[in-house]
Each structure stands twice: as C-alpha cells, then as structure tokens.
Motif scaffolding. Structure first.
Motif, PDB file in Angstrom:
ATOM      1  N   PRO B 454       0.767  -1.275   0.087  1.00  0.00           N
ATOM      2  CA  PRO B 454       0.072  -0.025  -0.048  1.00  0.00           C
ATOM      3  C   PRO B 454       0.896   1.242  -0.025  1.00  0.00           C
ATOM      4  CG  PRO B 454       0.294  -0.702   2.168  1.00  0.00           C
ATOM      5  CD  PRO B 454       1.071  -1.759   1.204  1.00  0.00           C
ATOM      6  N   TRP B 455       1.969   1.270  -0.155  1.00  0.00           N
ATOM      7  CA  TRP B 455       2.911   2.326  -0.315  1.00  0.00           C
ATOM      8  C   TRP B 455       2.941   2.932  -1.407  1.00  0.00           C
ATOM      9  CZ3 TRP B 455       3.714   3.233   4.753  1.00  0.00           C
ATOM     10  CH2 TRP B 455       3.983   2.158   5.734  1.00  0.00           C
ATOM     11  N   ALA B 456       3.137   4.399  -1.480  1.00  0.00           N
ATOM     12  CA  ALA B 456       3.625   5.065  -2.520  1.00  0.00           C
ATOM     13  C   ALA B 456       5.102   4.918  -2.476  1.00  0.00           C
ATOM     14  CB  ALA B 456       3.145   6.278  -2.467  1.00  0.00           C
ATOM     15  N   ILE B 457       5.849   5.616  -1.291  1.00  0.00           N
ATOM     16  CA  ILE B 457       7.197   5.442  -0.893  1.00  0.00           C
ATOM     17  C   ILE B 457       7.231   4.305   0.249  1.00  0.00           C
ATOM     18  CG2 ILE B 457       9.055   6.885  -0.035  1.00  0.00           C
ATOM     19  CD1 ILE B 457       7.958   7.836  -2.616  1.00  0.00           C
ATOM     20  N   GLU B 458       8.050   3.171  -0.161  1.00  0.00           N
ATOM     21  CA  GLU B 458       7.962   2.056   0.824  1.00  0.00           C
ATOM     22  C   GLU B 458       8.421   2.539   2.413  1.00  0.00           C
ATOM     23  OE1 GLU B 458       7.660  -1.295  -0.218  1.00  0.00           O
ATOM     24  OE2 GLU B 458       8.213  -2.008   1.865  1.00  0.00           O
ATOM     25  N   GLY B 459       7.412   2.133   3.099  1.00  0.00           N
ATOM     26  CA  GLY B 459       7.617   2.557   4.590  1.00  0.00           C
ATOM     27  C   GLY B 459       7.419   3.971   4.841  1.00  0.00           C
ATOM     28  N   ILE B 460       7.149   4.864   4.135  1.00  0.00           N
ATOM     29  CA  ILE B 460       7.171   6.306   4.354  1.00  0.00           C
ATOM     30  C   ILE B 460       5.870   6.870   4.075  1.00  0.00           C
ATOM     31  CG2 ILE B 460       8.331   8.638   3.427  1.00  0.00           C
ATOM     32  CD1 ILE B 460      10.447   6.928   4.843  1.00  0.00           C
ATOM     33  N   LEU B 461       5.169   6.775   2.939  1.00  0.00           N
ATOM     34  CA  LEU B 461       4.224   7.414   2.598  1.00  0.00           C
ATOM     35  C   LEU B 461       3.132   6.580   1.924  1.00  0.00           C
ATOM     36  CD1 LEU B 461       2.502  10.050   2.438  1.00  0.00           C
ATOM     37  CD2 LEU B 461       3.434  10.167   0.188  1.00  0.00           C
ATOM     38  N   PRO B 462       2.039   6.185   2.739  1.00  0.00           N
ATOM     39  CA  PRO B 462       0.853   5.419   2.006  1.00  0.00           C
ATOM     40  C   PRO B 462       0.289   5.829   0.608  1.00  0.00           C
ATOM     41  CG  PRO B 462       0.398   5.722   4.399  1.00  0.00           C
ATOM     42  CD  PRO B 462       1.515   6.520   4.026  1.00  0.00           C
ATOM     43  N   THR B 463      -0.020   4.973  -0.156  1.00  0.00           N
ATOM     44  CA  THR B 463      -0.467   5.597  -1.552  1.00  0.00           C
ATOM     45  C   THR B 463      -1.644   6.551  -1.388  1.00  0.00           C
ATOM     46  OG1 THR B 463       0.408   3.518  -2.361  1.00  0.00           O
ATOM     47  CG2 THR B 463      -0.963   4.900  -3.936  1.00  0.00           C
ATOM     48  N   SER B 464      -2.625   6.129  -0.623  1.00  0.00           N
ATOM     49  CA  SER B 464      -3.973   6.752  -0.519  1.00  0.00           C
ATOM     50  C   SER B 464      -3.802   8.129  -0.001  1.00  0.00           C
ATOM     51  CB  SER B 464      -4.865   5.983   0.342  1.00  0.00           C
ATOM     52  OG  SER B 464      -4.315   5.833   1.647  1.00  0.00           O
ATOM     53  N   LEU B 465      -2.636   8.404   0.727  1.00  0.00           N
ATOM     54  CA  LEU B 465      -2.305  10.009   1.316  1.00  0.00           C
ATOM     55  C   LEU B 465      -1.902  10.564   0.332  1.00  0.00           C
ATOM     56  CD1 LEU B 465      -1.073   9.291   5.004  1.00  0.00           C
ATOM     57  CD2 LEU B 465      -3.479   9.986   4.456  1.00  0.00           C
ATOM     58  N   GLY B 466      -1.401   9.904  -0.495  1.00  0.00           N
ATOM     59  CA  GLY B 466      -0.514  11.035  -1.607  1.00  0.00           C
ATOM     60  C   GLY B 466      -1.339  11.565  -2.855  1.00  0.00           C
ATOM     61  N   VAL B 467      -2.708  11.619  -2.647  1.00  0.00           N
ATOM     62  CA  VAL B 467      -3.633  12.049  -3.669  1.00  0.00           C
ATOM     63  C   VAL B 467      -3.678  13.571  -3.751  1.00  0.00           C
ATOM     64  CG1 VAL B 467      -4.827   9.995  -4.352  1.00  0.00           C
ATOM     65  CG2 VAL B 467      -5.686  11.536  -2.530  1.00  0.00           C
ATOM     66  N   SER B 468      -4.320  14.267  -4.757  1.00  0.00           N
ATOM     67  CA  SER B 468      -4.559  15.702  -4.573  1.00  0.00           C
ATOM     68  C   SER B 468      -5.845  15.901  -4.083  1.00  0.00           C
ATOM     69  CB  SER B 468      -4.666  16.125  -6.135  1.00  0.00           C
ATOM     70  OG  SER B 468      -3.432  16.040  -6.733  1.00  0.00           O
ATOM     71  N   SER B 469      -6.324  17.131  -3.583  1.00  0.00           N
ATOM     72  CA  SER B 469      -7.765  17.351  -3.165  1.00  0.00           C
ATOM     73  C   SER B 469      -8.385  17.675  -4.420  1.00  0.00           C
ATOM     74  CB  SER B 469      -7.608  18.677  -2.181  1.00  0.00           C
ATOM     75  OG  SER B 469      -6.510  18.494  -1.281  1.00  0.00           O
ATOM     76  N   VAL B 470      -9.007  16.703  -5.049  1.00  0.00           N
ATOM     77  CA  VAL B 470      -9.658  16.937  -6.559  1.00  0.00           C
ATOM     78  C   VAL B 470     -10.859  16.046  -6.060  1.00  0.00           C
ATOM     79  CG1 VAL B 470      -7.832  17.522  -8.090  1.00  0.00           C
ATOM     80  CG2 VAL B 470      -8.324  14.965  -7.704  1.00  0.00           C
ATOM     81  N   THR B 471     -12.140  16.291  -7.093  1.00  0.00           N
ATOM     82  CA  THR B 471     -13.271  15.473  -7.051  1.00  0.00           C
ATOM     83  C   THR B 471     -13.041  14.247  -7.736  1.00  0.00           C
ATOM     84  OG1 THR B 471     -14.146  16.654  -8.779  1.00  0.00           O
ATOM     85  CG2 THR B 471     -14.442  17.573  -6.643  1.00  0.00           C
ATOM     86  N   SER B 472     -13.997  13.165  -7.347  1.00  0.00           N
ATOM     87  CA  SER B 472     -13.652  12.114  -8.106  1.00  0.00           C
ATOM     88  C   SER B 472     -14.534  12.296  -9.697  1.00  0.00           C
ATOM     89  CB  SER B 472     -14.460  10.947  -7.498  1.00  0.00           C
ATOM     90  OG  SER B 472     -15.796  11.266  -7.255  1.00  0.00           O
ATOM     91  N   GLY B 473     -15.195  13.382  -9.684  1.00  0.00           N
ATOM     92  CA  GLY B 473     -15.735  13.756 -11.093  1.00  0.00           C
ATOM     93  C   GLY B 473     -14.796  14.104 -12.050  1.00  0.00           C
TER      94      GLY B 473
END
Lengths: 383, 520
Positions: B454-473
């Motif tokens: 589940p990592w964007a950066i192994e052991g540092i940053l979970p992928t789900s936290l890396g996203v932009s504040s945009v809408t799903s639309g």
C-alpha cells in the motif's frame, strides 16, 4: 557540507531567476513551434504549402518541447509546493494542455503518412489545437497567478483548491491568454518567414505584423488593468526569515491594490522589462515589413523575454498568491526545496544547460536554410 | 476530507497511463541501440544495405517514438495534477532525478532525434552516426534517471523527514543515485528494452523471409537481432535475479507476496513454481516447489531464513505502534510555535523511522493516536499487497523470459549454421513471439509497482495519502479522456506500423495531395 557554499536565501533567488529563464526559454524555443501550428490555417493554402510549414519545424520541435518538460521537472524539484498546489488546482486546464500536447508529436509524425484528404485535415486541426490550446492556457494560468488563485493549505500542508474550472476564465486572465497566443503567433510568423519561400513568406509577414500589433495592444490593456488597481496585488506583512525551512503557513500576507507595482517603484531599472516587451514587438513589426525575418525572430524573442519578465518582476517574491487565504500564498522564501536539493539542482543546471544550448545551436546550424517544395517532395524522411 | 475513491481512481489513472507509456518506451530504447549498431556497421563496412536497414528500422522507430513522447508528457505532470500531496511530501528528493532526466537525457535524445531523420543528407557519415549514438545514449540515460526516481520509491535512501517543512528532505544525493535498487532496476529494465527491440526486428524480419521479400535486409537484421537479443535476454534474467536479491533486502513483504509465502521458511527456502494461493486460509493448494532456489536467489546464502507474510505482518504491527508515538510527537511539534520542546523532539527523533506506518492508520482514524487494537491489526494486514496478481504476473514474466532466451538461442544457432531462411517453422515461431516482450514488460511493471502497495514510498508514505484534493468527477473525466485518447492513438500507431511494415524498405517519399484547391 558543500551545499553551504551558497546560502539558502541566495539559492532561492537564483532558482526564482532560473524558473524565469526556463519559462523564457520555453516561450522562445517552443513558442515558435506553437506559433507555426497556430498559423497553419492562415499562411498555407495547399497541401504542399502546409507540409513546407510543418517541415520547417519538424527537425527541431521535439528538442524545443523539452523546455516545457524540463520546466515541469524543475518546478517539481525546486518548488515542490508550487508544483503540487498549481497543477492540482488547475486540474481541468492541465488536462486540456496535456491532451493538446499529446496530439502534437503524433500529429507531426503521422499527418503525412497517409494519403487521404480527411486524414490530413483531421491532423491539421489537431496540430492547430496543439499550438493554440497550450498557448492560450499558459497565458490564462499566468493571468490567474497575477489575480491570485483560490487555495489554502491545511496544517499538514495539504493544498485545497476552492475555485472551479470556469473561474479560471475571468476577463484579466483571458486577456493574458490572448496576449500569449498573439506573442507566440508573432514568433512563429518570424520563423516561418525566415524558413520558407513565397507565398508562405509574404503571408507570414502579414500575420506577424498583425500579431505584433495585437500583442502591443493586449500588453497595454493588461498593464492598464494593473495600473488602475483592477487587479490587486499582494504584500508580505510579516515573515519569519528568508532562509528558514519552507513552511508557507509562517507568514502574514495581505491583498493590496497597487502591490504589483511596488517593485517597479522601488527599482526603476525594472522598467527595462516592459520596455523590452514593447520595443521587441514594435521592432518585430518593422523588421518584418522591411523584410528582415532573421532579425525579426531575434526581436520577437526579446519581446517574449520582456513580457514574461514584466509579470515575474511584478510578482516577486510571490510565485503563487492565494486570493482567498493570502497567508497561504507561495513565495520564493517558503515554497522551495531544501538547501541541499536547490544546490544540487543548480550544479546540474550549470553543467548541463550550457551543453544543451551548444548542441541545440549546432542542430539549428545543420538545419539552416529555407525549406523548399523540392525538399518536401523528394526527401523520404520529410513529414 | 479524504475520499478513498479518489485514491483508487488516481491509482487507476496513473497505472493505466504508465502501462500505455510503457508500451512504447521499451521499443524506443531497444531500437535506438539497434539502429546505432546497424549504422555503425554501415560506416565501418561502407555497404549500402546497412544504411537502408538503418533508415527502414528508423522509420518504424519514428512512428513508435512519437507515441512514447505523447504518453510521456502526461507522466511528468501527473504527479502534480493527481498526486499533489505526494509531490509536496517527497518532491525534494523525487523531483531531482526527474528534472535531471530532462536536462541531461531527454534534451539530448529529443534534440538529436530530429537530426537522425533530417540529417542524412546534411551530415557526414560519421556525423550522422554520432547523432544516432547520441539518441541511443540519451534514451538510455533517460531510463537511468527515471529508474533512480522509481528506485527511491521502493527503497527510500539518503533522506529524512523534517517536521518543520512536513516532508521528506534529501540528506545524501550520492545515496539516492547509487541506490542499489536503482542499479539492479536499471540494468534489468534496459535489458528488457533491448530484448523488446530485438524481438521486434526479428519478428518483422521473419515476416519478410516468410514472404520471400527483402531477403538481404531481413537476413542481416535477423542476425543482428539474434545475437543482440540473446545477450540481452540472458542479462534480463541474470539481472532480474539481482532485482530479487535487492528486493529481499528492503521489500521483504513484496517478495513474500510474490511467492505467496505465508509462513517463514527454514533456510534455504524453496521456490514455488505452481500453487493456488488461498487468501482466506493463508495457505497454498497444489504447491509445486523447487527446493533451495528462492533462498539462493533472495539471500545468496544457505542459512538465512526468509520471513513469511504472517511474521512480516506481526513486524508491521509493532512498527505501527511505534508510528503512533511518532505521529503524536509530530502533532505536538507542529502545533507548538517557536523553539520546539526538546523532549517531544527527541521522542519524535527516536520514533520517526516508523512515522509512515503510523500514517497507515489514517484510513481508519484521522487522528491516528486514538486507533483501537482492531484498527491496528487491520492496518498491519493492509501492508500485504494483492497476492494473486503478483504471484501470477511474476510467474508469467519469468516464463516469457526463459522462452525468449530459447528463441534467441535457436535463432543464433540457425543463423550461425546459415539455415535461417529455410527453417520456416522457426520464422513462424519468431513472428508469433512478437507480443511476448510487451506482455513481459507490462507484467514486470505490475510486479514492481503493484507489489509496492500500500505504499507510494515504501514505509514512508501510504499511496492513499498521496492524492490531490480533487473530486472524483474530475478524475473520472481525465481518466476516461486519457484512456479513450490513448486507445485511439495506439490504434493509429498500430495501423501505421502495419502499413509501413507491409510497404517495406526503400519506399518512395510521402505523397502530396496534389490539389490546387484551398484546403481547410
């Protein structure tokens, strides 16, 4: 450590200047490719003519486009907060630009590979959009930066954009968009006039003169807009320091009606920038009229430099002001990478950018001369 | 505030656009080097056929190159548009290799690629050869810097978290460049690209030989492709083993998931050739194991045990608990103004290595520090990537790798025996193998990147936290836009490829629309 050779504050100013340099490099180098693409429907009437225009940029445009890619990479590496806040905020606009830029390489390469009028007409349309849309959106983005962008950071420095896609198209940014289209068109016209024979040359000259005049008018309108305070600027009231770790939440910023003119008041030498913008465009028109397209290309490049510097100097030290939460604004003092990264990136630029300029100049020298009908018809490699 | 759908959508978009990009990149890198080799032969032997070969394969290279550029542009900007928090959090390190790639490699490649096509009559022989080599070198350097960036995501060395800027910052550029993962990834990936180039040249040459067309060109191309391809295919597999070793050092969970190895095995561990992993019971049915192999590849010893998934989850749980302390200390540090409280600071410094594991709890409780035991256990199991696609992707990739070695070895043998043209069974086989390197490359990408979750950066940053504040639309819109657009362009690319392959070498200049009437 070696990176402490240059202090953090100086590095930030240098990287502000380098960001400007990359933008100007992009406008000068890729600007004429986009201008040529915009001019395709206006300066070429037959398929052969169109292919001449396309082949005038075909050998060099791929290298030119790297100025754009590098601009993105450099913002990522040197100004990560700007990269994050601006590109996610301008989401819809970025998507448009990307799609337009995706059409370009394919359009250039594929257009002439199939012999069918509809096939070629579709790609011609794509090439036009590939030049027009990015030119327009870049100007609009610049205009929005001057008016301020509605965004803020939460305490974990996650950025939130609170405007909508259509908010980007208010009148002032729109004028900036048209200005950048006309500047690139002027630039493309000088290049076409330089690289082709009649009748494309004559048409390009005419278009170039018009674009130069329109550029001067739009530049004046934009200037008046700011001078009359219709676009307010921003001022830093309080900041903890210029060499502190980058934290955009550690300062107080206010909106201030004439703040975008402050730098010009304090440092009158900065008036050189708008002067170069005007002078460049004006001389370009004159030089095109008296048939010196080569010199016109240079003055047109100076005009790009002048106009972009005018906006950049006016904004300094802001990079991305926030209209709704001014204190979340990104400035060169609190949006940069770490001291070490800025230093490493500066070292890479010092090593590699001169090399890039040298070999690019060599490629242009090898490809010098006009593109003729014969070149297009007999060369198996032409587009 | 954070919508999980956004992270899944953004992953889907990034994954798809990366896979599209990676359809074109391997051929660009592989063919560029083959072109340089062919043109070198031309300059050394002065035989016209080699120039023709360079020009012909160069034409196909150009059609593919345009798509590589078109799909690459999106990659450079997508971190900002869709992964804004990621960009902020790691841009200080991750941005540098990307920018240097543009400055040092892509500029070189893109500036000279125009001259490759347009410089034939304007440059001396050696001059043009130099240009071709520069394009090849540029594309390889490009791969190097991109993989330095990617390797840092797998093995984030040379950096440290700074609580004042709320991000990772570089502490050693040297460590980032000489990341062992970067080196093993680079050699493995570019070899795979060379294989792709070689299979492409071999398959199309086989097509000509089967049709009895352009025999001189096809035979020579086949010989070059066979020897170049054999060397590359061998190095893909050997250096893939290097990748396995480096993975075992820093991404133990990825390795365990690829192997569906639930329990820690006593050394030396066996390699599961076949099995049906069961995610409910945490066992594998119908396992077929080759003893010792995995232990040897992954640890290069006979006595180091390899940890299984269950033990790794237990380890993750411990790290999550430490991460909670780190997160709590960070929260207090961020809230305080002026000089940080020395006690909190030393507490944070002690536990900050596990901050990323604390962030895994953000999915369940935004405040992190109030996580329940059940949530912690859940988050610990989240560190296990999606086993089934990894298990199978890896096995198919390796299978293709060995198949291609056999293919090239056969080609090499036949061409040495001068029996290539008459061995029609082999020519057919070579033609049928055309899609294999692409499939293997895409599967390899899935193993590397899907296995990082589940990592964007192994052991540092979970992928789900890396996203932009945009809408799903917004993401749906761009996702569909890219997919539709890329699919159309990919179709056009294939149509043109087929057209120009059928036309064959030595064709006429592109025709004009010979009409005097005004066109749109």
């Amino acid at each position: 450590m070696i990176h402490e050779l240059v202090d953090y504050e100086t590095l930030r100013v240098i990287w502000w200047a380098l960001l400007g340099l990359l933008l100007i490099g992009f406008a000068i180098m890729d600007g004429f490719d986009m201008g040529v693409a915009i001019l395709l429907p206006f300066t070429t009437k037959t398929d052969t003519e169109r292919r001449i225009a396309i082949n005038s940029i075909a050998p060099v445009w791929e290298g030119n486009q790297v100025w754009f890619i590098l601009g993105g990479g450099a913002i990522f590496a040197a100004w990560p907060l700007v990269y994050a806040a601006a590109f996610s905020g301008f989401y819809g606009a970025m998507f448009l630009v990307l799609i337009a830029l995706i059409i370009r390489p394919v359009g250039m390469k594929y257009r002439s590979k199939i012999f069918h009028p509809i096939w070629r007409a579709v790609w011609d349309c794509g090439l036009f959009l590939g030049g027009f849309v990015p030119s327009l959106v870049f100007g609009i983005a610049f205009g929005n930066i001057l008016t301020g962008v509605p965004f803020y950071f939460d305490e974990t420095l996650r950025s939130f954009y609170t405007g909508s896609f259509l908010d980007l198209f208010s009148p002032f940014p729109f004028i900036c968009g048209l200005l950048s289209v006309s500047l690139f068109t002027m630039h493309g016209a000088t290049y076409l006039a330089l690289k082709t024979h009649d009748p494309i040359t004559t048409r390009s000259k005419k278009a170039g003169v018009r674009a130069a005049l329109v550029s001067m008018i739009l530049f004046t309108v934009g200037w008046l807009w700011i001078k009359n305070g219709w676009v307010p600027g921003y001022n830093i009231l309080e900041i903890s320091g210029f060499d502190e770790p980058s934290n955009p939440l550690g300062k107080i910023v206010t909106q201030d009606t004439y703040a975008w003119l402050t730098n010009y008041r304090l440092y009158p030498w900065m008036w050189a920038a708008p002067a170069l913008g005007y002078g460049g465009a004006c001389l370009t028109a004159v030089l095109l009229l008296i048939k010196h397209p080569g010199k016109a290309f240079i003055t047109s490049a100076v005009a790009q430099l002048g106009v972009i510097s005018t906006a950049g100097l006016s904004l300094f030290p802001f990079i991305l002001p926030s209209s709704t939460h001014p204190s979340s604004s990104l400035t060169i003092w609190d949006a940069s990478s770490s001291h070490m990264t800025l230093f490493i990136m500066l070292a890479s630029v010092i090593i590699f950018l001169p090399l890039v300029l040298i070999y690019t100049a060599w490629v242009f020298r090898v490809m010098r001369g006009k593109v003729s009908e014969e070149d297009v018809l007999t060369n198996t490699q032409s587009y | 505030m954070l919508d999980l759908d956004i992270s899944q959508l953004s992953r889907l978009q990034f994954g798809l656009t990366a896979l599209y990009h990676f359809l074109f990149v391997p051929l660009t890198i592989g063919l560029a080097l083959l072109l340089a080799i062919m043109e070198s032969v031309y300059v050394m032997t002065n035989r016209e056929i080699w120039r023709q070969m360079t020009k012909f394969w160069g034409l196909l290279f150009g059609i593919n190159f345009a798509m590589g550029i078109a799909t690459g542009i999106t990659m450079e900007f997508q971190f900002g548009t869709n992964w804004a928090y990621y960009s902020h959090y790691v841009g200080d390190i991750f941005g540098a290799p990307l920018a240097i790639e543009g400055l040092m490699a892509f500029f070189l490649e893109a500036t000279f690629v125009g001259l490759f096509f347009f410089g034939w009559d304007r440059l001396s022989k050696v001059g043009h050869l130099t240009v071709t080599w520069l394009v090849a070198i540029g594309s390889n350097l490009s791969a190097f810097w991109i993989l330095v960036a990617n390797a840092w995501m797998q093995n984030p060395v040379g950096s440290q978290f700074n609580f004042q800027t709320m991000r990772m910052e570089m502490t050693s550029f040297y460590d980032v460049i000489f990341n062992p993962v970067a080196q093993s990834k680079f050699v493995h990936t570019v070899s795979a690209c060379y294989v792709t180039g070689a299979v492409f040249v071999m398959a199309i040459s086989a097509y000509y030989l089967l049709k009895g067309r352009h025999q001189e060109l096809a035979k020579r191309s086949m010989t070059v492709a066979a020897s170049f391809g054999l060397a590359s295919a061998l190095s893909v597999v050997v250096l893939g083993d290097e990748s396995g070793y480096t993975t075992s050092q820093n991404q133990k969970m990825k390795l365990a998931a690829i192997e569906a190895m639930w329990e820690t095995e006593s050394a030396p561990a066996g390699f599961t050739v076949f099995g049906l992993p069961n995610l409910e019971t945490h066992t594998n049915a119908y396992e077929l194991k080759v003893p010792w192999v995995l232990g040897l590849i992954a640890t290069r010893t006979l006595d180091t045990p390899l940890l299984g998934i269950k033990d790794l989850v237990t380890q993750a749980e411990t790290r999550i608990r430490r991460g909670i302390i780190a997160y709590g200390a960070l929260y207090n540090l961020r809230r305080g103004t002026g000089v940080p409280d020395p006690q909190t600071l030393s507490l944070f410094n002690e536990y900050q290595k596990d901050l990323g594991y604390g962030l895994l709890l953000k999915r369940y409780t935004p405040t992190v520090t109030d996580a329940t035991n059940a949530q912690i256990k859940q988050a610990a199991w989240d560190t296990v990537p999606n086993i089934i696609p990894l298990f199978w992707s890896f096995r198919f990739m390796v299978g293709i790798g060995f198949t291609l070695i056999a293919l090239f070895a056969t080609a090499f043998y036949l061409s040495a025996k001068r029996r290539l043209v008459e061995s029609r069974w082999f020519l057919k086989l070579a033609l049928l193998s055309l899609p294999l390197p692409w499939i293997a490359s895409e599967l390899g990408w899935i193993v590397a990147e899907h296995g990082r979750q589940p990592w964007a950066i192994e052991g540092i940053l979970p992928t789900s936290l890396g996203v932009s504040s945009v809408t799903s639309g917004q993401v749906w819109f761009s996702l569909i836009g890219f997919v539709v657009f890329y699919s159309l362009l990919a179709l056009v690319d294939v149509v043109l490829m087929i057209k120009y392959i059928k036309l064959g070498p030595g064709q006429e200049p592109l025709p004009n629309l010979r009409t005097k009437r005004r066109i749109a």
